[in-house]
Design an enzyme around this catalytic site. Structure first.
Site, PDB file in Angstrom:
ATOM      1  N   GLY A   1       0.843  -1.199   0.000  1.00 36.31           N
ATOM      2  CA  GLY A   1       0.000   0.000   0.000  1.00 36.31           C
ATOM      3  C   GLY A   1       0.873   1.242   0.000  1.00 36.31           C
ATOM      4  O   GLY A   1       2.111   1.154   0.021  1.00 36.31           O
TER       5      GLY A   1
ATOM      6  N   ALA B   1      -0.820  -2.451   8.041  1.00 36.10           N
ATOM      7  CA  ALA B   1      -1.985  -2.815   7.218  1.00 36.10           C
ATOM      8  C   ALA B   1      -3.258  -2.266   7.853  1.00 36.10           C
ATOM      9  O   ALA B   1      -3.422  -2.308   9.075  1.00 36.10           O
ATOM     10  CB  ALA B   1      -2.077  -4.333   7.087  1.00 36.10           C
TER      11      ALA B   1
ATOM     12  N   THR C   1     -10.487   1.007   5.592  1.00 35.05           N
ATOM     13  CA  THR C   1     -11.616   1.838   6.043  1.00 35.05           C
ATOM     14  C   THR C   1     -12.904   1.227   5.492  1.00 35.05           C
ATOM     15  O   THR C   1     -12.891   0.612   4.415  1.00 35.05           O
ATOM     16  CB  THR C   1     -11.508   3.285   5.511  1.00 35.05           C
ATOM     17  OG1 THR C   1     -11.245   3.234   4.116  1.00 35.05           O
ATOM     18  CG2 THR C   1     -10.412   4.070   6.203  1.00 35.05           C
TER      19      THR C   1
ATOM     20  N   ASP D   1     -16.020   3.410   5.605  1.00 29.71           N
ATOM     21  CA  ASP D   1     -16.644   4.613   6.147  1.00 29.71           C
ATOM     22  C   ASP D   1     -18.144   4.664   5.874  1.00 29.71           C
ATOM     23  O   ASP D   1     -18.583   4.525   4.732  1.00 29.71           O
ATOM     24  CB  ASP D   1     -16.000   5.863   5.526  1.00 29.71           C
ATOM     25  CG  ASP D   1     -14.533   6.023   5.901  1.00 29.71           C
ATOM     26  OD1 ASP D   1     -14.034   5.226   6.715  1.00 29.71           O
ATOM     27  OD2 ASP D   1     -13.908   6.963   5.377  1.00 29.71           O
TER      28      ASP D   1
ATOM     29  N   PHE E   1     -16.216  12.033  11.379  1.00 28.77           N
ATOM     30  CA  PHE E   1     -17.580  11.760  10.915  1.00 28.77           C
ATOM     31  C   PHE E   1     -17.552  10.538   9.988  1.00 28.77           C
ATOM     32  O   PHE E   1     -16.730  10.464   9.074  1.00 28.77           O
ATOM     33  CB  PHE E   1     -18.080  13.006  10.160  1.00 28.77           C
ATOM     34  CG  PHE E   1     -19.542  12.984   9.842  1.00 28.77           C
ATOM     35  CD1 PHE E   1     -20.456  13.613  10.683  1.00 28.77           C
ATOM     36  CD2 PHE E   1     -20.014  12.342   8.704  1.00 28.77           C
ATOM     37  CE1 PHE E   1     -21.807  13.604  10.387  1.00 28.77           C
ATOM     38  CE2 PHE E   1     -21.369  12.320   8.403  1.00 28.77           C
ATOM     39  CZ  PHE E   1     -22.272  12.957   9.246  1.00 28.77           C
TER      40      PHE E   1
ATOM     41  N   TYR F   1     -13.484   2.947  12.442  1.00 29.04           N
ATOM     42  CA  TYR F   1     -12.052   3.227  12.226  1.00 29.04           C
ATOM     43  C   TYR F   1     -11.470   4.002  13.415  1.00 29.04           C
ATOM     44  O   TYR F   1     -10.382   3.681  13.906  1.00 29.04           O
ATOM     45  CB  TYR F   1     -11.925   4.038  10.930  1.00 29.04           C
ATOM     46  CG  TYR F   1     -10.526   4.326  10.446  1.00 29.04           C
ATOM     47  CD1 TYR F   1      -9.799   3.367   9.742  1.00 29.04           C
ATOM     48  CD2 TYR F   1      -9.944   5.575  10.644  1.00 29.04           C
ATOM     49  CE1 TYR F   1      -8.526   3.654   9.255  1.00 29.04           C
ATOM     50  CE2 TYR F   1      -8.682   5.869  10.162  1.00 29.04           C
ATOM     51  CZ  TYR F   1      -7.966   4.902   9.467  1.00 29.04           C
ATOM     52  OH  TYR F   1      -6.710   5.194   8.984  1.00 29.04           O
TER      53      TYR F   1
ATOM     54  N   GLY G   1      -1.774  12.221   9.891  1.00 32.29           N
ATOM     55  CA  GLY G   1      -2.954  12.918   9.380  1.00 32.29           C
ATOM     56  C   GLY G   1      -3.235  12.406   7.978  1.00 32.29           C
ATOM     57  O   GLY G   1      -2.914  11.262   7.653  1.00 32.29           O
TER      58      GLY G   1
ATOM     59  N   ILE H   1      -2.629  11.594   4.383  1.00 32.75           N
ATOM     60  CA  ILE H   1      -1.431  11.379   3.566  1.00 32.75           C
ATOM     61  C   ILE H   1      -1.895  10.993   2.148  1.00 32.75           C
ATOM     62  O   ILE H   1      -2.883  10.252   2.007  1.00 32.75           O
ATOM     63  CB  ILE H   1      -0.568  10.235   4.162  1.00 32.75           C
ATOM     64  CG1 ILE H   1      -0.345  10.419   5.677  1.00 32.75           C
ATOM     65  CG2 ILE H   1       0.755  10.108   3.421  1.00 32.75           C
ATOM     66  CD1 ILE H   1       0.406  11.668   6.094  1.00 32.75           C
TER      67      ILE H   1
END
Ligand code: NDP
Length: 246
Positions: free
Chosen positions: A12, A88, A91, A93, A147, A152, A183, A185
């Protein structure tokens, strides 16, 4: 003596930068990929062309047996793991109102259970050898919440509780355990967010006015992996362009 660094999810965005940085510093770098990842061979070949001879093993970090077997093979074929980077992550969301149990379970298993699954098979060896580095890649959203990310944020916050407790248990044996909380990236996890949302909602919250670079996180991993960082343990280091200060 060449130290062995195991970076989960090295194919990743962040993981690749971490592998490259550690290899450039002389670590013997081993990484993992999801068992279903069909691009692993291609990635290894392209890294080789760039001069990096990485070893990579299939491993589902969310599954304890898979993690255990993967570490056993690495230790047999390469050697004992000196540096573990639990990188690893995924998300899923969605607002809590719409969140399904599977969204919760997958994120907890991949982002938090994985830390237990991967650390358990390497930690005793580090303690016995009297040297080790465990680095957990969390997130700014585990520190401040986000939000649509109850799953996560909970998993990433949980990582740091693990870091602090284990750091206490292994400190006397010169094994350090730390969390890095990046933060936003510029990797595919973030560039998957619609550009309009990035431009209007995310970047305006970052005083530096830009996304972070994977190499900036990799540099911090390199420091935490080093001998110079021997007195640094149980910390949660924010690296977020000033987005969240505490
Ligand atoms: P990517 O989506 O680019 O990479 C995630 C990696 O995790 C992939 O290599 C993937 O491997 C691996 N992975 C996912 N599920 C599993 C699994 N079950 N078993 C084994 N490997 C798995 O994400 P990033 O590089 O952006 O993120 C890396 C870490 O940094 C994550 O933990 C993320 O939460 C964290 N982070 C990222 C931020 C960002 O802005 N990008 C900010 C803050 C934290 P494969 O492709 O083989 O499935």
């Amino acid at each position: 003596m060449t130290r062995i660094a195991l970076v989960t999810g090295g194919m990743g965005g962040l993981g690749e930068a971490i592998c490259i940085k550690l290899a450039a510093l002389g670590y013997h770098v081993v990484t993992t990929y999801s068992p279903g990842n069909k691009k692993a061979a291609e990635w290894l070949a392209s890294m080789k062309e760039s001069g990096f001879n990485f070893h990579a093993y299939p491993c589902d970090v969310s599954d304890y047996d898979s993690a255990r077997q993967c570490v056993a093979i690495i230790e047999k074929e390469i050697g004992p793991v000196d540096v573990l980077v639990n990188n690893a992550g995924i998300t899923r969301d969605v607002t809590f109102k719409k969140m399904e149990k599977t969204d919760w379970d997958e994120v907890m298993a991949t982002n938090l259970d994985s830390v237990f699954n991967m650390t358990k098979p390497v930690c005793d060896g580090m303690v016995e050898r009297g040297w080790g580095r465990i680095i957990n890649i969390s997130s700014v959203n585990g520190q401040k919440g986000a939000f649509g990310q109850t799953n996560y944020s909970a998993a990433k916050a949980g990582m740091h509780g693990f870091t602090k407790a284990l750091a206490l248990e292994v400190a006397r044996k010169a094994v350090t355990v730390n969390t890095i909380s990046p933060g936003y990236i510029g990797t595919k996890m973030v560039t998957a967010i619609p550009q309009e949302v990035l431009d209007t909602k995310i970047i305006p919250q970052i005083p530096m006015g830009r996304l972070g670079k994977p190499e900036e996180i990799a540099g911090l991993v390199a420091y935490l992996s080093s001998d110079e960082a021997a007195f640094l343990t149980g910390a949660n280091i924010a690296i977020n362009g000033g987005q969240h200060m505490y």
